[in-house]
Design an enzyme around this catalytic site. Sequence first.
Site, PDB file in Angstrom:
ATOM      1  N   GLU A   1       1.634   3.540   1.169  1.00 60.21           N
ATOM      2  CA  GLU A   1       0.205   3.744   0.909  1.00 60.21           C
ATOM      3  C   GLU A   1      -0.586   4.207   2.128  1.00 60.21           C
ATOM      4  OE1 GLU A   1      -1.404   0.310  -1.105  1.00 60.21           O
ATOM      5  OE2 GLU A   1      -0.570   0.987  -3.002  1.00 60.21           O
TER       6      GLU A   1
ATOM      7  N   GLU B   1       4.373   1.484  -8.175  1.00 59.10           N
ATOM      8  CA  GLU B   1       3.982   0.068  -8.189  1.00 59.10           C
ATOM      9  C   GLU B   1       2.919  -0.164  -9.242  1.00 59.10           C
ATOM     10  OE1 GLU B   1       2.277  -1.397  -4.569  1.00 59.10           O
ATOM     11  OE2 GLU B   1       3.810  -0.506  -3.317  1.00 59.10           O
TER      12      GLU B   1
HETATM   13  C1  GAL Z   1      -0.064  -2.403  -2.834  1.00 58.58           C
HETATM   14  C2  GAL Z   1       0.972  -2.405  -1.728  1.00 58.58           C
HETATM   15  C3  GAL Z   1       2.044  -3.440  -1.973  1.00 58.58           C
HETATM   16  C4  GAL Z   1       1.421  -4.755  -2.352  1.00 58.58           C
HETATM   17  C5  GAL Z   1       0.530  -4.546  -3.547  1.00 58.58           C
HETATM   18  C6  GAL Z   1      -0.108  -5.812  -4.047  1.00 58.58           C
HETATM   19  O1  GAL Z   1      -1.228  -1.767  -2.447  1.00 58.58           O
HETATM   20  O2  GAL Z   1       1.560  -1.137  -1.614  1.00 58.58           O
HETATM   21  O3  GAL Z   1       2.841  -3.563  -0.827  1.00 58.58           O
HETATM   22  O4  GAL Z   1       0.682  -5.224  -1.283  1.00 58.58           O
HETATM   23  O5  GAL Z   1      -0.490  -3.663  -3.205  1.00 58.58           O
HETATM   24  O6  GAL Z   1      -0.916  -5.562  -5.174  1.00 58.58           O
END
Ligand code: GAL
Length: 677
Positions: A150, A308
């Site tokens: 990110e 994710e």
């Molecule tokens: C994202 C990040 C992950 C984790 C996640 C939690 O932004 O890439 O590593 O922190 O949020 O929601």
Amino acid sequence: MYPERPAGIAFGGDYNPEQWPREVLEEDVALMREAGVTLVSLGMFSWALMEPEEGRFTFGWLDEIIDRLHAAGVAVDLATPTAAPPAWFVARHPDVLPVSREGVRIGFGGRQSACSSAPAFRAATARLVRALGEHYRDHPAVVMWHVHNEYGAPLGECYCAHSVAAWREWLRHTYRDLATLNDAWGTTFWGQTYTDWSQIDAPRANHTVVNPAQRLDYARFSDGEHRAHYALQRDILRELTPHLPVTTNFAGTVNCKSTDLWQWARELDVVANDHYLRAERPDNHIDLAMSADLARSVAGGAPWMLMEHSAGAVNWQPRNLAKRPGEMRRNSLAHVARGSDSVLFFQFRASRFGAEKFHSGMVPHAGTDSEQWREVVRLGADLRRLAGVRGSRVRAEVALVWDWESYWALELDWRPSVDLGFRERMDAFYEVLWREHVTVDFVHPSADISGYRVVVAPSSYLLTEASAKNLHRYVESGGNLLVSYFSGIVDEHDTIHPGAHPGALRELLGLSIEEFHPLREHETVTLIDGLIDGRAEEDARVWSERVRLAGARAVRRFGAGPDAGHPAFTRHDLGAGTAWYLATAPVTGLPGLLGEVLDHAGVTRPRGLPDTLELVRRGRHLFLINHGDRPVAVEGVSGVSVFDGVRHDGPVTVAAGAVTVIEETQETQETRETLQP
Ligand code: GAL
């Protein structure tokens, strides 16, 4: 280049076995098999374990994990852990720690604790990535590379000395000579003329407003520095493993303002996106759809990866609501409907310690005798049945203009009203289209948009002359363009286009604006029909302005307020097409006004469906996602229901909260295509 393996829709998520004793790996592998996990992202934050001291690389622990996963048939998306530089490195090079706009140097203890411009960070990155790439170049489990994590969130801009040095170089390269820079930044205003490059600083926090052109350039520069840090890694990995795709996960297409994803997408082999619901918003599935559509759009329509999302609650919002039964399934399948060829989560097993211990995982703290786990297992089975979706495309007839530069510029200080925001109008138009079951693409204003029946520009405050010409050509050759207020105002340096607003669009819209009349906080004005005079129709808020027609005609007028009697919604027939302009923010009337444009352009919408039903076609699959609490009957469906194998020819009922995917028969698709005007 999409990863060749795993086949079908990839299923899995971030996996952090280094947080667990060795025996848990065995349990996890068994659970992955049970759920049908096919892909995990490994190593994201493991720099400290991969290189415990400078130049000493230890991959043995990771070999063991990757070999074990490979033996179980789970493919690996191997991350470069540069979002988590280790303590020893930061202690040795404290100058890498980023500095905020307010001048605060952040400390070690979080993540993203190195500035992308810092030479020591770049050098260490290159060494580590080469070592990692050389070690795993031939490992059969590794199917792709996941660089960093990110970019841009939370570290967007850095104000350290390394950044300032790189910024000056960037400026020299961009402007060549100081006179050009002074001109572009309008430095005669407030006497800011520069006579030497060394006088130029980053646009730090100030007791007043900093030169907006300087800030806009700093946003471009900062994003470019992260991209350079990405490209450094990508190039090494491509050299070592030309057969493997390289990506980085976007911090949510719609929710990360600092990254210009049109630029980023060109650097990636496959677009990967993260999306987290804003849990408290009841209609947060619309934000999800928007994020997915934008991911597909920056990918140029090609399949992308949902890298994710969450199985349940996140841990970083004010109130972290757990997902309701069926919600995770609806979320996952909506991403697939809108072009994702993967459903991946943060993270496989919820952490016991650290900052994210209250974040859900596919395996929750409650273990496998839980609704959460049963839903995960069921989703895995669903995705196996959807394997045939892989690679297919989503087609849209309507596009929304989205430009990060306009986003940055519009939200700088001292605009005519605090109620002007890039997302405000964008979300309003997107939501209406979503509720009308119209699938949209997003486009950059300079892109080839000739294939769309309707293009909507809700927040095009910054519009270059070249982009304006592009829109002009689109309309002249038969397109329908709808522009919302405060668009076409400034050029790439936040300088107002010459003459009356909207300088870049006056001719195209057939009008000019004599004066802006932003409304008070709760003030509303009415809109009346422009043809049948005097009938009050709907309320509008935020914005009013004095429009002077010069070729366009009024379709609605303001019925009250500072511009009573003057045009509020106009149309201008130009060449073979039409340009529409909406000079305010209707409260309830936007669907009607937008509907007029869609009807005019022949964009058909399914009738009689509730606005809680999500309907999307991807290739030959029709996705019906019911976000409401009542069953919905969808008429005229012909094909086979993917999850239960039932053949339909007529109405299909989608239960409350359920998802039905129909593989349509060939004839239906052909009929649909010939029926389209
Ligand atoms: C994202 C990040 C992950 C984790 C996640 C939690 O932004 O890439 O590593 O922190 O949020 O929601």
